[in-house]
Write a protein that holds these residues in place. Sequence first.
Motif, PDB file in Angstrom:
ATOM      1  N   THR A 170       2.420 -24.178 -15.518  1.00 13.49           N
ATOM      2  CA  THR A 170       2.414 -24.591 -14.113  1.00 13.49           C
ATOM      3  C   THR A 170       2.530 -23.352 -13.238  1.00 13.49           C
ATOM      4  O   THR A 170       3.436 -22.542 -13.437  1.00 13.49           O
ATOM      5  CB  THR A 170       3.574 -25.557 -13.808  1.00 13.49           C
ATOM      6  N   PRO A 171       1.605 -23.179 -12.284  1.00 12.24           N
ATOM      7  CA  PRO A 171       1.647 -21.966 -11.454  1.00 12.24           C
ATOM      8  C   PRO A 171       2.952 -21.826 -10.675  1.00 12.24           C
ATOM      9  O   PRO A 171       3.504 -22.804 -10.176  1.00 12.24           O
ATOM     10  CB  PRO A 171       0.473 -22.154 -10.489  1.00 12.24           C
ATOM     11  N   VAL A 172       3.409 -20.586 -10.584  1.00  9.57           N
ATOM     12  CA  VAL A 172       4.604 -20.250  -9.811  1.00  9.57           C
ATOM     13  C   VAL A 172       4.227 -19.150  -8.825  1.00  9.57           C
ATOM     14  O   VAL A 172       3.709 -18.107  -9.217  1.00  9.57           O
ATOM     15  CB  VAL A 172       5.748 -19.741 -10.721  1.00  9.57           C
ATOM     16  N   ILE A 173       4.483 -19.423  -7.551  1.00 10.13           N
ATOM     17  CA  ILE A 173       4.260 -18.436  -6.494  1.00 10.13           C
ATOM     18  C   ILE A 173       5.617 -18.088  -5.907  1.00 10.13           C
ATOM     19  O   ILE A 173       6.379 -18.971  -5.525  1.00 10.13           O
ATOM     20  CB  ILE A 173       3.307 -18.968  -5.419  1.00 10.13           C
ATOM     21  N   LEU A 174       5.912 -16.813  -5.873  1.00  9.58           N
ATOM     22  CA  LEU A 174       7.184 -16.321  -5.347  1.00  9.58           C
ATOM     23  C   LEU A 174       6.962 -15.861  -3.915  1.00  9.58           C
ATOM     24  O   LEU A 174       6.006 -15.132  -3.641  1.00  9.58           O
ATOM     25  CB  LEU A 174       7.680 -15.160  -6.209  1.00  9.58           C
ATOM     26  N   ILE A 175       7.833 -16.299  -3.008  1.00  8.95           N
ATOM     27  CA  ILE A 175       7.771 -15.822  -1.625  1.00  8.95           C
ATOM     28  C   ILE A 175       9.040 -15.030  -1.345  1.00  8.95           C
ATOM     29  O   ILE A 175      10.109 -15.362  -1.831  1.00  8.95           O
ATOM     30  CB  ILE A 175       7.597 -16.976  -0.605  1.00  8.95           C
ATOM     31  N   THR A 176       8.878 -13.953  -0.577  1.00  9.97           N
ATOM     32  CA  THR A 176      10.045 -13.123  -0.305  1.00  9.97           C
ATOM     33  C   THR A 176       9.921 -12.401   1.022  1.00  9.97           C
ATOM     34  O   THR A 176       8.836 -12.020   1.437  1.00  9.97           O
ATOM     35  CB  THR A 176      10.281 -12.088  -1.434  1.00  9.97           C
ATOM     36  N   GLY A 177      11.030 -12.245   1.657  1.00 13.13           N
ATOM     37  CA  GLY A 177      11.135 -11.418   2.849  1.00 13.13           C
ATOM     38  C   GLY A 177      11.797 -10.099   2.517  1.00 13.13           C
ATOM     39  O   GLY A 177      12.089  -9.293   3.392  1.00 13.13           O
ATOM     40  N   TYR A 178      12.075  -9.874   1.231  1.00  9.90           N
ATOM     41  CA  TYR A 178      12.779  -8.684   0.767  1.00  9.90           C
ATOM     42  C   TYR A 178      11.969  -7.967  -0.314  1.00  9.90           C
ATOM     43  O   TYR A 178      12.368  -7.924  -1.476  1.00  9.90           O
ATOM     44  CB  TYR A 178      14.156  -9.067   0.193  1.00  9.90           C
ATOM     45  N   PRO A 179      10.838  -7.405   0.050  1.00 12.12           N
ATOM     46  CA  PRO A 179      10.035  -6.736  -0.975  1.00 12.12           C
ATOM     47  C   PRO A 179      10.701  -5.450  -1.451  1.00 12.12           C
ATOM     48  O   PRO A 179      11.387  -4.779  -0.696  1.00 12.12           O
ATOM     49  CB  PRO A 179       8.728  -6.432  -0.253  1.00 12.12           C
ATOM     50  N   ASP A 180      10.527  -5.167  -2.705  1.00 11.58           N
ATOM     51  CA  ASP A 180      10.949  -3.875  -3.229  1.00 11.58           C
ATOM     52  C   ASP A 180       9.864  -3.399  -4.176  1.00 11.58           C
ATOM     53  O   ASP A 180       8.942  -4.140  -4.520  1.00 11.58           O
ATOM     54  CB  ASP A 180      12.331  -3.936  -3.886  1.00 11.58           C
ATOM     55  N   SER A 181       9.961  -2.172  -4.597  1.00 13.05           N
ATOM     56  CA  SER A 181       8.881  -1.560  -5.369  1.00 13.05           C
ATOM     57  C   SER A 181       8.687  -2.197  -6.748  1.00 13.05           C
ATOM     58  O   SER A 181       7.614  -2.096  -7.321  1.00 13.05           O
ATOM     59  CB  SER A 181       9.126  -0.061  -5.519  1.00 13.05           C
ATOM     60  N   ASN A 182       9.682  -2.844  -7.284  1.00 17.70           N
ATOM     61  CA  ASN A 182       9.588  -3.402  -8.635  1.00 17.70           C
ATOM     62  C   ASN A 182       9.424  -4.910  -8.678  1.00 17.70           C
ATOM     63  O   ASN A 182       9.320  -5.474  -9.761  1.00 17.70           O
ATOM     64  CB  ASN A 182      10.834  -3.027  -9.444  1.00 17.70           C
ATOM     65  N   ILE A 183       9.424  -5.565  -7.535  1.00 15.78           N
ATOM     66  CA  ILE A 183       9.426  -7.028  -7.542  1.00 15.78           C
ATOM     67  C   ILE A 183       8.186  -7.607  -8.216  1.00 15.78           C
ATOM     68  O   ILE A 183       8.281  -8.563  -8.975  1.00 15.78           O
ATOM     69  CB  ILE A 183       9.646  -7.615  -6.133  1.00 15.78           C
ATOM     70  N   SER A 184       7.026  -7.039  -7.972  1.00 19.28           N
ATOM     71  CA  SER A 184       5.796  -7.580  -8.573  1.00 19.28           C
ATOM     72  C   SER A 184       5.827  -7.471 -10.093  1.00 19.28           C
ATOM     73  O   SER A 184       5.448  -8.413 -10.792  1.00 19.28           O
ATOM     74  CB  SER A 184       4.568  -6.874  -8.016  1.00 19.28           C
ATOM     75  N   ALA A 185       6.276  -6.356 -10.605  1.00 18.37           N
ATOM     76  CA  ALA A 185       6.342  -6.175 -12.059  1.00 18.37           C
ATOM     77  C   ALA A 185       7.359  -7.129 -12.686  1.00 18.37           C
ATOM     78  O   ALA A 185       7.087  -7.754 -13.715  1.00 18.37           O
ATOM     79  CB  ALA A 185       6.699  -4.737 -12.400  1.00 18.37           C
ATOM     80  N   ARG A 186       8.533  -7.254 -12.068  1.00 17.91           N
ATOM     81  CA  ARG A 186       9.557  -8.167 -12.599  1.00 17.91           C
ATOM     82  C   ARG A 186       9.089  -9.607 -12.513  1.00 17.91           C
ATOM     83  O   ARG A 186       9.314 -10.400 -13.430  1.00 17.91           O
ATOM     84  CB  ARG A 186      10.879  -7.990 -11.854  1.00 17.91           C
ATOM     85  N   ALA A 187       8.417  -9.956 -11.416  1.00 17.90           N
ATOM     86  CA  ALA A 187       7.905 -11.313 -11.244  1.00 17.90           C
ATOM     87  C   ALA A 187       6.838 -11.621 -12.288  1.00 17.90           C
ATOM     88  O   ALA A 187       6.849 -12.694 -12.902  1.00 17.90           O
ATOM     89  CB  ALA A 187       7.359 -11.487  -9.828  1.00 17.90           C
ATOM     90  N   ALA A 188       5.923 -10.700 -12.505  1.00 15.80           N
ATOM     91  CA  ALA A 188       4.864 -10.908 -13.500  1.00 15.80           C
ATOM     92  C   ALA A 188       5.460 -11.098 -14.899  1.00 15.80           C
ATOM     93  O   ALA A 188       5.012 -11.952 -15.660  1.00 15.80           O
ATOM     94  CB  ALA A 188       3.886  -9.740 -13.483  1.00 15.80           C
ATOM     95  N   ALA A 189       6.491 -10.326 -15.222  1.00 18.29           N
ATOM     96  CA  ALA A 189       7.140 -10.450 -16.525  1.00 18.29           C
ATOM     97  C   ALA A 189       7.792 -11.819 -16.703  1.00 18.29           C
ATOM     98  O   ALA A 189       7.908 -12.312 -17.830  1.00 18.29           O
ATOM     99  CB  ALA A 189       8.177  -9.344 -16.704  1.00 18.29           C
ATOM    100  N   ALA A 190       8.187 -12.446 -15.606  1.00 20.95           N
ATOM    101  CA  ALA A 190       8.807 -13.772 -15.655  1.00 20.95           C
ATOM    102  C   ALA A 190       7.774 -14.894 -15.586  1.00 20.95           C
ATOM    103  O   ALA A 190       8.133 -16.070 -15.607  1.00 20.95           O
ATOM    104  CB  ALA A 190       9.804 -13.924 -14.510  1.00 20.95           C
ATOM    105  N   GLY A 191       6.500 -14.527 -15.470  1.00 21.65           N
ATOM    106  CA  GLY A 191       5.458 -15.546 -15.442  1.00 21.65           C
ATOM    107  C   GLY A 191       5.025 -15.988 -14.068  1.00 21.65           C
ATOM    108  O   GLY A 191       4.339 -16.994 -13.916  1.00 21.65           O
ATOM    109  N   VAL A 192       5.422 -15.243 -13.039  1.00 21.70           N
ATOM    110  CA  VAL A 192       5.017 -15.574 -11.675  1.00 21.70           C
ATOM    111  C   VAL A 192       3.536 -15.225 -11.508  1.00 21.70           C
ATOM    112  O   VAL A 192       3.101 -14.149 -11.907  1.00 21.70           O
ATOM    113  CB  VAL A 192       5.875 -14.802 -10.638  1.00 21.70           C
ATOM    114  N   ASN A 193       2.783 -16.145 -10.920  1.00 19.97           N
ATOM    115  CA  ASN A 193       1.353 -15.922 -10.722  1.00 19.97           C
ATOM    116  C   ASN A 193       1.065 -14.983  -9.570  1.00 19.97           C
ATOM    117  O   ASN A 193       0.093 -14.236  -9.605  1.00 19.97           O
ATOM    118  CB  ASN A 193       0.636 -17.253 -10.479  1.00 19.97           C
ATOM    119  N   GLU A 194       1.906 -15.055  -8.524  1.00 22.96           N
ATOM    120  CA  GLU A 194       1.647 -14.244  -7.338  1.00 22.96           C
ATOM    121  C   GLU A 194       2.927 -14.091  -6.525  1.00 22.96           C
ATOM    122  O   GLU A 194       3.774 -14.977  -6.505  1.00 22.96           O
ATOM    123  CB  GLU A 194       0.575 -14.918  -6.487  1.00 22.96           C
TER     124      GLU A 194
END
Length: 146
Positions: free
Chosen positions: A91-115
């Motif tokens: 099931t697709p998971v989209i993460l929304i954030t107002g607190y971006p950091d340099s590693n969030i995309s990599a950590r999110a992808a490792a957890a299975g976040v689609n975007e």
Amino acid sequence: MIAISSHPERLPMSSPAKLTVYVVDDDDAVLGSLRFLLETDGFAVRTFRNATALLNAASPSGADCYLIDYKMPDINGIELAGRLRQSEGDTPVILITGYPDSNISARAAAAGVNEVILKPLLDENLIKRIRHAIQNRVHADLRDST
């Protein structure tokens, strides 16, 4: 089975069942805005004020897509995505954030976040991304069944 239209950003609205998005955010104003936006575009929406509420829901499955805030007081969105990935599979998971950091995309992808989408980009662009994520899942399911 959902028919796929020739326009990738749009799934057909004539489908007998509405696509369902589960939204998890600790900000009531964001939950209300997202519910309005998604329902206006034809989605069925269930909202949850935190990750625990979703995990304790009577029927936590049934979503066509999860839209999850990153920063929440109980369990952050990346950890929740990892738990959902274990129980909900693809099931697709989209993460929304107002607190971006340099590693969030990599950590999110490792957890299975689609975007990962940065707030406040919660408008028609969000709708297109949700529909695209669901469509990608449908295409993958069709490939896997042949």
